[in-house]
Design a protein around this motif. Structure first.
Motif, PDB file in Angstrom:
ATOM      1  N   MET B   1       0.841  -1.212   0.000  1.00  0.00           N
ATOM      2  CA  MET B   1       0.000   0.000   0.000  1.00  0.00           C
ATOM      3  C   MET B   1       0.873   1.257   0.000  1.00  0.00           C
ATOM      4  SD  MET B   1      -2.890   0.452  -0.423  1.00  0.00           S
ATOM      5  CE  MET B   1      -2.834   2.193  -0.288  1.00  0.00           C
ATOM      6  N   LYS B   3       1.544   5.147   0.399  1.00  0.00           N
ATOM      7  CA  LYS B   3       0.818   6.168   1.170  1.00  0.00           C
ATOM      8  C   LYS B   3       0.815   7.559   0.536  1.00  0.00           C
ATOM      9  CE  LYS B   3       4.702   6.652   4.320  1.00  0.00           C
ATOM     10  NZ  LYS B   3       5.137   6.281   5.655  1.00  0.00           N
ATOM     11  N   LYS B 300      -8.482   5.916   2.362  1.00  0.00           N
ATOM     12  CA  LYS B 300      -7.701   4.768   2.818  1.00  0.00           C
ATOM     13  C   LYS B 300      -8.577   3.660   3.398  1.00  0.00           C
ATOM     14  CE  LYS B 300      -3.843   5.973   1.403  1.00  0.00           C
ATOM     15  NZ  LYS B 300      -3.662   5.330   0.092  1.00  0.00           N
ATOM     16  N   ARG B 301      -9.851   3.958   3.575  1.00  0.00           N
ATOM     17  CA  ARG B 301     -10.767   2.954   4.118  1.00  0.00           C
ATOM     18  C   ARG B 301     -10.821   1.753   3.176  1.00  0.00           C
ATOM     19  NH1 ARG B 301     -16.894   2.662   4.122  1.00  0.00           N
ATOM     20  NH2 ARG B 301     -16.894   4.521   2.802  1.00  0.00           N
ATOM     21  N   LYS B 302     -10.617   0.568   3.736  1.00  0.00           N
ATOM     22  CA  LYS B 302     -10.609  -0.623   2.883  1.00  0.00           C
ATOM     23  C   LYS B 302     -12.000  -1.222   2.763  1.00  0.00           C
ATOM     24  CE  LYS B 302      -5.942  -2.421   3.058  1.00  0.00           C
ATOM     25  NZ  LYS B 302      -5.159  -3.647   3.282  1.00  0.00           N
ATOM     26  N   THR B 304     -14.651  -3.956   0.134  1.00  0.00           N
ATOM     27  CA  THR B 304     -14.711  -4.917  -0.968  1.00  0.00           C
ATOM     28  C   THR B 304     -15.712  -4.417  -1.999  1.00  0.00           C
ATOM     29  OG1 THR B 304     -14.197  -6.746   0.487  1.00  0.00           O
ATOM     30  CG2 THR B 304     -15.210  -7.305  -1.618  1.00  0.00           C
ATOM     31  N   TYR B 308     -13.096  -7.266  -4.882  1.00  0.00           N
ATOM     32  CA  TYR B 308     -11.724  -6.834  -4.671  1.00  0.00           C
ATOM     33  C   TYR B 308     -11.656  -6.020  -3.388  1.00  0.00           C
ATOM     34  CZ  TYR B 308      -7.229  -4.666  -5.861  1.00  0.00           C
ATOM     35  OH  TYR B 308      -5.936  -4.232  -5.848  1.00  0.00           O
ATOM     36  N   TYR B 309     -10.867  -6.490  -2.436  1.00  0.00           N
ATOM     37  CA  TYR B 309     -10.734  -5.826  -1.140  1.00  0.00           C
ATOM     38  C   TYR B 309      -9.529  -4.895  -1.170  1.00  0.00           C
ATOM     39  CZ  TYR B 309     -10.142  -5.262   3.936  1.00  0.00           C
ATOM     40  OH  TYR B 309      -9.996  -4.744   5.200  1.00  0.00           O
ATOM     41  N   ALA B 310      -9.782  -3.620  -1.058  1.00  0.00           N
ATOM     42  CA  ALA B 310      -8.683  -2.647  -1.173  1.00  0.00           C
ATOM     43  C   ALA B 310      -9.140  -1.294  -0.650  1.00  0.00           C
ATOM     44  CB  ALA B 310      -8.266  -2.509  -2.628  1.00  0.00           C
ATOM     45  N   PRO B 311      -8.183  -0.387  -0.403  1.00  0.00           N
ATOM     46  CA  PRO B 311      -8.569   0.966  -0.004  1.00  0.00           C
ATOM     47  C   PRO B 311      -9.331   1.645  -1.139  1.00  0.00           C
ATOM     48  CG  PRO B 311      -6.182   0.670   0.139  1.00  0.00           C
ATOM     49  CD  PRO B 311      -6.725  -0.532  -0.524  1.00  0.00           C
ATOM     50  N   SER B 314      -7.584   2.847  -4.326  1.00  0.00           N
ATOM     51  CA  SER B 314      -7.246   1.950  -5.427  1.00  0.00           C
ATOM     52  C   SER B 314      -8.487   1.516  -6.205  1.00  0.00           C
ATOM     53  CB  SER B 314      -6.347   0.789  -5.008  1.00  0.00           C
ATOM     54  OG  SER B 314      -6.969  -0.002  -4.091  1.00  0.00           O
ATOM     55  N   HIS B 315      -9.652   1.583  -5.558  1.00  0.00           N
ATOM     56  CA  HIS B 315     -10.884   1.384  -6.330  1.00  0.00           C
ATOM     57  C   HIS B 315     -11.093   2.532  -7.334  1.00  0.00           C
ATOM     58  CE1 HIS B 315     -12.351  -2.203  -4.359  1.00  0.00           C
ATOM     59  NE2 HIS B 315     -12.224  -1.657  -3.167  1.00  0.00           N
TER      60      HIS B 315
END
Lengths: 340, 340
Positions: B1, B3, B300-302, B304, B308-311, B314-315
């Motif tokens: 990740m 920052k 930054k909240r992750k 799904t 896809y599980y990500a902050p 990145s979505h």
């Protein structure tokens, strides 16, 4: 005309004072530039320092700030505002599918052939009394290119195959052009025809041309971006992810006046040992420096084109702008640069 | 990740040491960052200084460097490599003239209405026992937006007027949405409906939304450029030289989950004096910092989404890529981000 500031040395510091960009060199000498006068700052990354306030001023005034490392541009600062109409990029795409593409591509080739003819005429001027044989050869060659040019102007082209038909004419003209040049140049140079980079030429002329055309491409690229055009959407050269086709298109008309003429004149007047210019199939470092100087000097040569007296580099910029205006339909024709 | 580094204060200096980015604050305190760990540097222009070597490192490692002036992103550093096929930009233009434009615009509005419904549902969850009246109001409002959404999904649209018809639906939904929010929030906030920047609102919610949406726009802009799309060629928003329409399009689906939810929750939980947050019709410096923190935390909240599980940031990037793939015809649908 907004000027280009090139910071090639080590240790420049860029700051601002009220509405001026202030540049200090490593000895502390200071230049102040009014934002209205500067169009582009090209800065070598090593030893550079720039303030946030200067970056802000640069962005606010739509100045291009390009970071260069060695001989390659790395990136540029880019404002969140648009410097050209959105319409332009769309028309650039649409123009690929209508008569504008054919007109631009044909005009580019017409201009290139004319410039080649003028280079050969210029070469003949110094010869036609003293060197009868070379003079005849030059005359015959440019007459042949003139024939090709009149065939070209009569050609009816359509979207399906205009590129390949034009490229054939261009290839034929270039064969004639480089062939006669190979006969004019001293044989020690070892030039027996034009070879591109991937063909790995080892003679000084081909190596120099490949280097100088790269410098020309980056110059043309800058003027294309500056005028809001997409470098990747061209008309004569086909789309490619490796070569920006509009850059390839626009540089055609500057190859002969900016590059060919300077390097041919240089090699004809060169008094030293040609073999010293090339080492192990590469240009020597000293000669690379010499070539860079030659290139930037030829860009600074002032000429009158289209009723406008200015250094060639500002003609490069104006040609990109004229091309944009033609694509947008603001003007109905486009005239390639033709001052040898 | 990787920052995000936000430099909001005065007097930062950015340099490099081998492969590290080194940041000094005005007291000389030093932070060293490995390029692999940093995705983005957001720096306020005032009092900033950056070295050419740091700029080079930033460009080489594809770190986004964004210059901000008070509340507006001014510009960013942008590398000269092409990250996407030439074909993409052309298809982006062509897609404006066929069913893809209608599909994208309709899908965006559908997604936006769904997100608004979900925000109101989320607000209702905390209320439906304790605050009967507010709960009813929220229920009624999101039912109304649901009606609009089902009207939308039945709409047959064509290229001549799809934008205006969709914008009408959107305006109606937003009116309902902000109206019920104005009734949920403490009246001291002084929010009586959504006002854009040019309407010069003076209440903390409108001022915050205008600031946060600007940050969101710069985030979305970055991901659009990163994926080789032209920010200026959009489908719901019309072409404009002042606002990048594709950025406006893609940010719709992130407004509610990234911005609205965070700022509404913040204001609902805020225990202090609301009037301290605004001074002379502008957000206070401290609160601007707080908002920036809030924004980057919410990115930054992750979560799904699409398996896809990500902050969320990145979505954002993946959604730009998915939009590009839909435009290119690689995929046959596009699903807006819908995690509140």
């Amino acid at each position: 005309m907004r000027k280009t500031v090139v910071l090639t040395g080590y240790g420049y510091r860029i700051g601002k004072r009220s509405n001026l960009i202030v540049i200090w060199d490593k000895s502390g000498r200071k230049i102040e530039l009014s934002t209205g006068n500067v169009g582009r700052i090209i800065a070598f990354a090593r030893g550079l320092s720039i303030s946030g306030d200067a970056l802000k001023l640069i962005l606010r005034h739509n100045i291009r700030f390009i970071i260069v490392s060695r001989s390659r541009p790395l990136g540029m600062l880019h404002s969140f505002r648009r410097s050209a109409p959105v319409k332009l990029i769309k028309e650039q795409v649409y123009a690929q599918n209508d008569g504008r593409a054919i007109y631009i591509a044909k005009t580019i080739i017409y201009g290139k052939l004319s410039n080649q003819i003028n280079i050969l005429r210029w070469l003949r001027r110094g010869r036609f009394r003293r060197r009868r044989f070379e003079s005849e050869l030059l005359l015959e060659s440019y007459m042949n290119i003139m024939d090709l040019r009149s065939r070209l102007s009569k050609m009816e082209l359509d979207l399906d195959d205009y590129r390949s038909r034009l490229v054939n004419i261009e290839a034929e003209a270039s064969r004639i052009y480089w062939n006669v040049i190979s006969k004019i140049l001293p044989p020690e140079i070892g030039f027996d025809g034009r070879r591109k980079r991937y063909e790995r030429p080892r003679d000084v002329l081909n190596l120099s041309l490949n280097y100088l055309y790269t410098l020309l491409a980056s110059e043309v690229w800058g003027s294309i971006e500056l005028n809001g055009l997409d470098p990747w959407i061209g008309y004569l050269h086909i789309d490619s992810n490796r070569r920006p086709s509009l850059v390839m298109d626009l540089m055609e008309e500057f190859r002969q006046p900016v590059v060919d003429k300077s390097i041919i004149a240089y090699l004809l007047n060169y008094k030293g040992d040609y073999s010293k210019l090339v080492m192990d199939g590469r240009l020597s470092d000293d000669f690379l420096k010499e070539l860079s100087k030659l290139f930037y000097e030829s860009l600074k040569r002032k000429v009158t084109f289209n009723k406008y007296y200015a250094p060639i580099d500002s003609h490069v910029n104006r040609q990109a702008r004229r091309l944009a205006r033609y694509i947008l339909g603001i003007t109905s024709d486009y005239k390639p640069f033709n001052i040898i």
